[in-house]
Design a protein around this motif. Structure first.
Motif, PDB file in Angstrom:
ATOM      1  N   GLY A 195      -2.895 -11.875  -1.667  1.00  0.00           N
ATOM      2  CA  GLY A 195      -1.621 -12.557  -1.454  1.00  0.00           C
ATOM      3  C   GLY A 195      -1.306 -13.426  -2.662  1.00  0.00           C
ATOM      4  O   GLY A 195      -2.126 -14.235  -3.085  1.00  0.00           O
ATOM      5  N   SER A 222       0.794  -1.245   0.000  1.00  0.00           N
ATOM      6  CA  SER A 222       0.000   0.000   0.000  1.00  0.00           C
ATOM      7  C   SER A 222       0.821   1.287   0.000  1.00  0.00           C
ATOM      8  O   SER A 222       0.375   2.275  -0.593  1.00  0.00           O
ATOM      9  CB  SER A 222      -0.956   0.019   1.194  1.00  0.00           C
ATOM     10  OG  SER A 222      -1.524  -1.242   1.407  1.00  0.00           O
ATOM     11  N   ALA A 270      -9.926   0.228  -3.723  1.00  0.00           N
ATOM     12  CA  ALA A 270      -8.616  -0.416  -3.641  1.00  0.00           C
ATOM     13  C   ALA A 270      -8.832  -1.888  -3.310  1.00  0.00           C
ATOM     14  O   ALA A 270      -9.904  -2.273  -2.831  1.00  0.00           O
ATOM     15  CB  ALA A 270      -7.760   0.250  -2.572  1.00  0.00           C
ATOM     16  N   PHE A 271      -7.833  -2.691  -3.602  1.00  0.00           N
ATOM     17  CA  PHE A 271      -7.927  -4.119  -3.275  1.00  0.00           C
ATOM     18  C   PHE A 271      -6.520  -4.672  -3.076  1.00  0.00           C
ATOM     19  O   PHE A 271      -5.533  -4.035  -3.463  1.00  0.00           O
ATOM     20  CB  PHE A 271      -8.648  -4.889  -4.386  1.00  0.00           C
ATOM     21  CG  PHE A 271      -8.035  -4.699  -5.752  1.00  0.00           C
ATOM     22  CD1 PHE A 271      -8.455  -3.673  -6.584  1.00  0.00           C
ATOM     23  CD2 PHE A 271      -7.008  -5.543  -6.197  1.00  0.00           C
ATOM     24  CE1 PHE A 271      -7.868  -3.477  -7.834  1.00  0.00           C
ATOM     25  CE2 PHE A 271      -6.431  -5.362  -7.440  1.00  0.00           C
ATOM     26  CZ  PHE A 271      -6.856  -4.318  -8.271  1.00  0.00           C
ATOM     27  N   VAL A 285     -11.778   3.556  -0.871  1.00  0.00           N
ATOM     28  CA  VAL A 285     -10.651   4.188  -0.169  1.00  0.00           C
ATOM     29  C   VAL A 285     -11.166   5.150   0.919  1.00  0.00           C
ATOM     30  O   VAL A 285     -12.043   5.985   0.656  1.00  0.00           O
ATOM     31  CB  VAL A 285      -9.740   4.938  -1.167  1.00  0.00           C
ATOM     32  CG1 VAL A 285      -8.598   5.628  -0.423  1.00  0.00           C
ATOM     33  CG2 VAL A 285      -9.186   3.969  -2.212  1.00  0.00           C
TER      34      VAL A 285
HETATM   35  C1  2NL Z   1      -5.719  -8.149   1.663  1.00  0.00           C
HETATM   36  C2  2NL Z   1      -6.416  -6.854   1.686  1.00  0.00           C
HETATM   37  C3  2NL Z   1      -6.364  -4.685   0.796  1.00  0.00           C
HETATM   38  C4  2NL Z   1      -6.112  -2.389   0.248  1.00  0.00           C
HETATM   39  C5  2NL Z   1      -5.574  -3.644   0.413  1.00  0.00           C
HETATM   40  C6  2NL Z   1      -5.433  -0.058  -0.058  1.00  0.00           C
HETATM   41  C7  2NL Z   1      -4.401   0.792  -0.330  1.00  0.00           C
HETATM   42  C8  2NL Z   1      -4.588   2.134  -0.276  1.00  0.00           C
HETATM   43  C9  2NL Z   1      -5.799   2.653   0.049  1.00  0.00           C
HETATM   44  C10 2NL Z   1      -6.800   1.786   0.330  1.00  0.00           C
HETATM   45 CL1  2NL Z   1      -3.309   3.158  -0.614  1.00  0.00          CL
HETATM   46  N1  2NL Z   1      -6.615   0.465   0.305  1.00  0.00           N
HETATM   47  N2  2NL Z   1      -5.251  -1.392  -0.114  1.00  0.00           N
HETATM   48  C11 2NL Z   1      -7.480  -2.183   0.445  1.00  0.00           C
HETATM   49  C12 2NL Z   1      -8.269  -3.264   0.820  1.00  0.00           C
HETATM   50  C13 2NL Z   1      -7.725  -4.509   1.016  1.00  0.00           C
HETATM   51  O1  2NL Z   1      -5.756  -5.901   0.942  1.00  0.00           O
HETATM   52  O2  2NL Z   1      -6.257  -9.119   2.058  1.00  0.00           O
HETATM   53  N3  2NL Z   1      -4.491  -8.170   1.196  1.00  0.00           N
HETATM   54  C14 2NL Z   1      -3.718  -9.356   1.133  1.00  0.00           C
END
Ligand code: 2NL
Length: 366
Positions: free
Chosen positions: A322, A176, A318-319, A299
């Protein structure tokens, strides 16, 4: 002095006997050189009576021409023979099969990253990367992690010595901070102000202090971010549904959005795909079970604010996912830790051809 017919027959014999350029040149010099035998005949002309001089001169000239022609013909023969000898000596059998050199393979993590980025690339996302070593602000603060959030605590984060200005430094715990850096980029802010959309896909290494059967201290994530003035939850659902179907290469796979919580998104949703288990074997597609694939959400306004974007103007989704996890599900890798064993037999079994570049039109995996 030799008579003309002796000179003729001996010279022509020497020319005929020459088998290389050097012997041929010796025969030429012996006959036509400055002290050659034919040249010698020419020198006797002056001593002849005038009535014989003309006829003898013509005879010697005829001999000279005859010898020159014999030299030319012999030279052509010798050249032809030497070319034929070289062609024979340097013959290449182009029909021989190549030596069986074993090709290397692409690691399934890199392959999976390429596949995911190919799907989002087709939707207009661009690839971004950032540093593995981050400051606390980009890794946590900008992303709306409250100071007491569990992910900030010692057991999850690798802390490094603080920067000269006192800023705590970490190995990034997610990708992120790269999206945060992208939003903060003045060129990106100008592009958004001019009415454009930000669509970025961010693969990379991430680090947490976990280590057990299902966690390695280094692992990979791909995160994505879309920002403009109108993107809403419907776009999130459509985009991620299309992604799941394209990535798993199953057209009708059911996709489910389940409410969840992440500090940097509100609302947040986890994304599951349909599957079934038959005899311990996973099948992706309509079935009686679900698999969690992604985390996602809109976001959070605090994240936009921290990254220099007015949440009253801009919004987006955003998402994150892994890589090891989706690679294991797609390619049937049973043990997470084998990704990092560097076992050549494993790499030959699970690896991919470097010549098959993933694309939606050419096929993601082959
Ligand atoms: C997961 C969940 C996520 C995000 C990552 C993100 C980044 C910014 C702003 C808002 Cl800069 N969100 N990233 C959002 C939701 C989920 O990952 O399980 N990752 C392995």
């Amino acid at each position: 002095m030799d008579d003309l017919s002796t000179i003729r027959s001996e010279t022509l014999a020497a020319v005929a006997a020459a088998t290389d350029a050097r012997a041929l040149d010796a025969a030429r010099v012996a006959a036509l050189g400055k002290n050659g035998r034919v040249t010698g005949l020419m020198k006797t002309l002056g001593a002849l009576p005038p009535d014989e001089r003309k006829a003898f001169g013509q005879t010697v000239n005829t001999l000279k021409d005859e010898i020159a022609a014999a030299l030319d013909a012999r030279k052509a023969d010798i050249d032809r023979a030497s070319l034929a000898a070289r062609l024979e000596a340097e013959r290449l059998d182009v029909s021989l099969p190549v030596r069986p050199e074993r090709m290397g393979t692409l690691h399934p993590i890199g392959q999976t990253i390429d596949e995911i980025c190919a799907v989002f690339g087709e939707m207009g996302f661009v690839w971004a990367e950032g540093p593995d070593i981050e400051d606390d602000w980009h890794n946590f603060e900008a992303l709306n992690f409250p100071p007491d959030h569990p992910a900030r605590q010692m057991q999850d984060t690798f802390f490094l010595p603080p920067r000269a200005d006192g800023m705590p430094m970490v190995l990034r715990t997610h990708t992120s901070p790269v999206q945060a850096r992208t939003m903060l980029d003045k060129r990106v802010q100008k592009m958004l102000a001019d009415g454009g959309s930000l669509r970025v896909i961010v693969p990379g290494r991430t680090f947490r202090t976990d280590s057990d059967q299902t966690h390695t201290p280094m692992f990979h994530q791909v995160e994505g971010l879309v920002i403009d003035r109108t993107t809403h939850m419907g776009h999130l659902k459509g985009c991620l549904t299309d992604f799941c179907r394209a990535f798993f290469e199953v057209d009708d796979v059911p996709v489910r959005f389940r409410p969840s919580y992440f500090p940097f998104t509100e609302p947040s949703a986890e994304v599951d795909i349909g599957c079934s288990w038959k005899g311990g074997e996973l099948r992706i597609g309509a079935g009686d079970s679900w698999l969690e694939i992604l985390g996602s959400g809109m976001v959070h306004p605090n994240v936009l604010r921290h990254c220099g974007l007015d949440p009253e103007i801009y919004q987006g989704f955003a998402f994150g996912m892994g890589i090891e996890r989706v690679a294991m599900l797609k390619y049937g890798v049973p043990d997470l830790r084998t990704f990092f064993d560097s076992d050549l037999r494993w790499l030959r079994h699970y690896g991919f051809s470097a010549l098959d570049v993933p694309s939606l039109t050419g096929g993601l995996s082959r």
